[in-house]
Design a protein around this motif. Structure first.
Motif, PDB file in Angstrom:
ATOM      1  N   SER A   3       0.837  -1.199   0.000  1.00 34.62           N
ATOM      2  CA  SER A   3       0.000   0.000   0.000  1.00 34.62           C
ATOM      3  C   SER A   3       0.870   1.246   0.000  1.00 34.62           C
ATOM      4  O   SER A   3       2.003   1.242   0.490  1.00 34.62           O
ATOM      5  N   LYS A   4       0.313   2.316  -0.529  1.00 36.04           N
ATOM      6  CA  LYS A   4       1.050   3.579  -0.593  1.00 36.04           C
ATOM      7  C   LYS A   4       1.121   4.211   0.791  1.00 36.04           C
ATOM      8  O   LYS A   4       0.187   4.093   1.583  1.00 36.04           O
ATOM      9  N   PRO A   5       2.226   4.922   1.115  1.00 39.87           N
ATOM     10  CA  PRO A   5       2.331   5.602   2.411  1.00 39.87           C
ATOM     11  C   PRO A   5       1.208   6.616   2.578  1.00 39.87           C
ATOM     12  O   PRO A   5       0.868   7.350   1.644  1.00 39.87           O
ATOM     13  N   LYS A   6       0.650   6.663   3.770  1.00 38.14           N
ATOM     14  CA  LYS A   6      -0.406   7.628   4.080  1.00 38.14           C
ATOM     15  C   LYS A   6       0.226   8.942   4.529  1.00 38.14           C
ATOM     16  O   LYS A   6       1.117   8.940   5.385  1.00 38.14           O
ATOM     17  N   VAL A   7      -0.255  10.032   3.950  1.00 39.32           N
ATOM     18  CA  VAL A   7       0.355  11.345   4.167  1.00 39.32           C
ATOM     19  C   VAL A   7      -0.703  12.361   4.597  1.00 39.32           C
ATOM     20  O   VAL A   7      -1.846  12.330   4.110  1.00 39.32           O
ATOM     21  N   GLY A   8      -0.314  13.261   5.497  1.00 44.62           N
ATOM     22  CA  GLY A   8      -1.152  14.392   5.872  1.00 44.62           C
ATOM     23  C   GLY A   8      -0.361  15.681   5.731  1.00 44.62           C
ATOM     24  O   GLY A   8       0.858  15.691   5.955  1.00 44.62           O
ATOM     25  N   ILE A   9      -1.028  16.751   5.344  1.00 46.13           N
ATOM     26  CA  ILE A   9      -0.391  18.059   5.194  1.00 46.13           C
ATOM     27  C   ILE A   9      -1.218  19.068   5.982  1.00 46.13           C
ATOM     28  O   ILE A   9      -2.439  19.184   5.763  1.00 46.13           O
ATOM     29  N   PHE A  10      -0.556  19.800   6.902  1.00 46.82           N
ATOM     30  CA  PHE A  10      -1.286  20.619   7.867  1.00 46.82           C
ATOM     31  C   PHE A  10      -0.698  22.023   7.967  1.00 46.82           C
ATOM     32  O   PHE A  10       0.497  22.224   7.714  1.00 46.82           O
ATOM     33  N   GLU A  34       0.690   9.458  -7.310  1.00 46.85           N
ATOM     34  CA  GLU A  34       0.660   8.056  -7.715  1.00 46.85           C
ATOM     35  C   GLU A  34       1.424   7.172  -6.733  1.00 46.85           C
ATOM     36  O   GLU A  34       1.191   5.959  -6.675  1.00 46.85           O
ATOM     37  N   ARG A  35       2.312   7.807  -5.940  1.00 45.84           N
ATOM     38  CA  ARG A  35       3.138   7.042  -4.997  1.00 45.84           C
ATOM     39  C   ARG A  35       2.734   7.268  -3.544  1.00 45.84           C
ATOM     40  O   ARG A  35       3.213   6.566  -2.648  1.00 45.84           O
ATOM     41  N   LEU A  36       1.868   8.270  -3.308  1.00 45.48           N
ATOM     42  CA  LEU A  36       1.446   8.617  -1.958  1.00 45.48           C
ATOM     43  C   LEU A  36      -0.070   8.595  -1.855  1.00 45.48           C
ATOM     44  O   LEU A  36      -0.775   8.855  -2.830  1.00 45.48           O
ATOM     45  N   VAL A 150      10.678  14.420  -0.186  1.00 43.24           N
ATOM     46  CA  VAL A 150       9.668  13.385  -0.369  1.00 43.24           C
ATOM     47  C   VAL A 150      10.279  12.146  -1.022  1.00 43.24           C
ATOM     48  O   VAL A 150      10.048  11.009  -0.578  1.00 43.24           O
ATOM     49  N   ASN A 151      11.067  12.334  -2.056  1.00 46.20           N
ATOM     50  CA  ASN A 151      11.689  11.187  -2.732  1.00 46.20           C
ATOM     51  C   ASN A 151      12.614  10.428  -1.794  1.00 46.20           C
ATOM     52  O   ASN A 151      12.663   9.189  -1.815  1.00 46.20           O
ATOM     53  N   ALA A 152      13.350  11.172  -0.961  1.00 45.55           N
ATOM     54  CA  ALA A 152      14.244  10.509  -0.007  1.00 45.55           C
ATOM     55  C   ALA A 152      13.446   9.679   1.001  1.00 45.55           C
ATOM     56  O   ALA A 152      13.823   8.547   1.330  1.00 45.55           O
ATOM     57  N   LEU A 153      12.332  10.232   1.486  1.00 43.02           N
ATOM     58  CA  LEU A 153      11.499   9.488   2.436  1.00 43.02           C
ATOM     59  C   LEU A 153      10.931   8.229   1.800  1.00 43.02           C
ATOM     60  O   LEU A 153      10.867   7.167   2.429  1.00 43.02           O
ATOM     61  N   LEU A 154      10.531   8.321   0.538  1.00 47.45           N
ATOM     62  CA  LEU A 154       9.994   7.155  -0.158  1.00 47.45           C
ATOM     63  C   LEU A 154      11.054   6.070  -0.334  1.00 47.45           C
ATOM     64  O   LEU A 154      10.737   4.875  -0.348  1.00 47.45           O
ATOM     65  N   LEU A 155      12.318   6.500  -0.453  1.00 51.75           N
ATOM     66  CA  LEU A 155      13.421   5.556  -0.630  1.00 51.75           C
ATOM     67  C   LEU A 155      14.003   5.087   0.702  1.00 51.75           C
ATOM     68  O   LEU A 155      14.910   4.251   0.733  1.00 51.75           O
ATOM     69  N   GLY A 156      13.487   5.661   1.795  1.00 45.86           N
ATOM     70  CA  GLY A 156      13.989   5.285   3.109  1.00 45.86           C
ATOM     71  C   GLY A 156      15.323   5.904   3.462  1.00 45.86           C
ATOM     72  O   GLY A 156      16.061   5.386   4.308  1.00 45.86           O
ATOM     73  N   THR A 157      15.653   7.023   2.823  1.00 43.96           N
ATOM     74  CA  THR A 157      16.908   7.721   3.100  1.00 43.96           C
ATOM     75  C   THR A 157      16.616   9.143   3.569  1.00 43.96           C
ATOM     76  O   THR A 157      15.464   9.536   3.728  1.00 43.96           O
ATOM     77  N   ARG A 158      17.647   9.921   3.794  1.00 50.56           N
ATOM     78  CA  ARG A 158      17.497  11.309   4.231  1.00 50.56           C
ATOM     79  C   ARG A 158      18.038  12.239   3.145  1.00 50.56           C
ATOM     80  O   ARG A 158      19.139  12.036   2.641  1.00 50.56           O
TER      81      ARG A 158
END
Length: 262
Positions: A3-10, A34-36, A150-158
């Motif tokens: 499943s795609k990561p669940k994201v919130g923007i506040f 498409e990825r979130l 965002v791309n780094a978080l999706l790849l599990g990096t910083r």
């Protein structure tokens, strides 16, 4: 398929400029969606899940009310990764400029004491209240930096964020120095790069909107400005327009006291 990561923007107290900048990502945003799975974003969606557990939450703005603080703590409690976006969330930004004025004075001057709904507190960056995994300053944030995070978080990096001053960007663009050549108070030497020296490139001195660079060289900056007839107070006042945390002013004061004792 996972499943795609669940994201919130506040957004807390602020101008919502950082959320608008995310929307300005346009085509890139469509690819990210498409990825979130953006499940909570009041500014954009009417159908939101305010109780969902979030893999990543993005928060902009300062804590300026008790309601802000309660919201921030609630967001932190339901988020695995919390990202502060924008100078307000990271350093305090414009809302924190006049904290020296008591809240009751501001209420009297702005509302003539007729606003019973106010629950204001001293405006402080969200990063002062809860831990963040990533802090992304900017007024507003830069699109390419946001997408990189965002791309780094999706790849599990910083994501690798700039650690050099705006002066580095200025030199790269071969700009004439606003301090050396024009005698202006320019915060470029004390401000984190990444903006491409946008303001100096258009003939405007840097106002420090991206916050202080790591390991600020106070003594060199004081000397540079003093040699041109500008005091450390001028520097502190300019930096405070956007993002100087208390330690910026205290660092300048400490350096001045150290010099007077030598």
């Amino acid at each position: 398929m996972a499943s795609k990561p669940k994201v919130g923007i506040f957004g807390l107290t602020g101008c919502a400029g950082d959320q608008l900048q995310i929307l300005n990502c346009e085509d890139e945003l469509l690819r990210l969606v498409e990825r979130l799975d953006i499940v909570d974003w009041v500014m954009v969606k009417s159908d939101n899940d305010h109780h969902a557990r979030l893999d990543v939450a993005f928060v902009e703005g300062v804590v300026a009310t008790q309601r802000d603080l309660e919201s921030l703590k609630e967001i932190r409690s339901r988020s695995r990764v919390l990202v502060g976006i924008g100078t307000c969330a990271v350093w305090g930004g414009l809302p924190a400029m006049r904290n020296e004025l008591p809240r009751e004075v501001l209420a009297r001057e702005v509302y003539d004491n007729a606003a019973s709904f106010l629950d204001t507190v001293e405006a402080r960056p969200a990063s002062d209240f809860v831990p963040f995994e990533v802090l992304l300053p900017g007024c507003p944030i830069e699109r390419h930096e946001f997408l990189g995070v965002v791309n780094a978080l999706l790849l599990g990096t910083r994501a690798e964020l700039p650690r050099t001053p705006v002066c580095f960007d200025c030199k790269t663009r071969e700009n004439l120095c606003r301090v050396v050549h024009f005698g202006e108070v320019c915060c470029g030497a004390m401000t984190r790069s990444g903006c491409g020296a946008r303001c100096p490139s258009h003939g405007v001195a840097c106002a420090g909107c991206r916050g202080p660079v790591e390991e600020t060289n106070y003594d060199a900056n004081i000397t540079m400005f003093r040699d041109r007839g500008l005091s450390w107070v001028d520097i502190a006042r300019k930096m405070a327009s956007f993002s100087a945390p208390v330690f910026m002013k205290l660092g300048l004061e400490k350096e001045v006291r150290g010099e007077s004792g030598r």
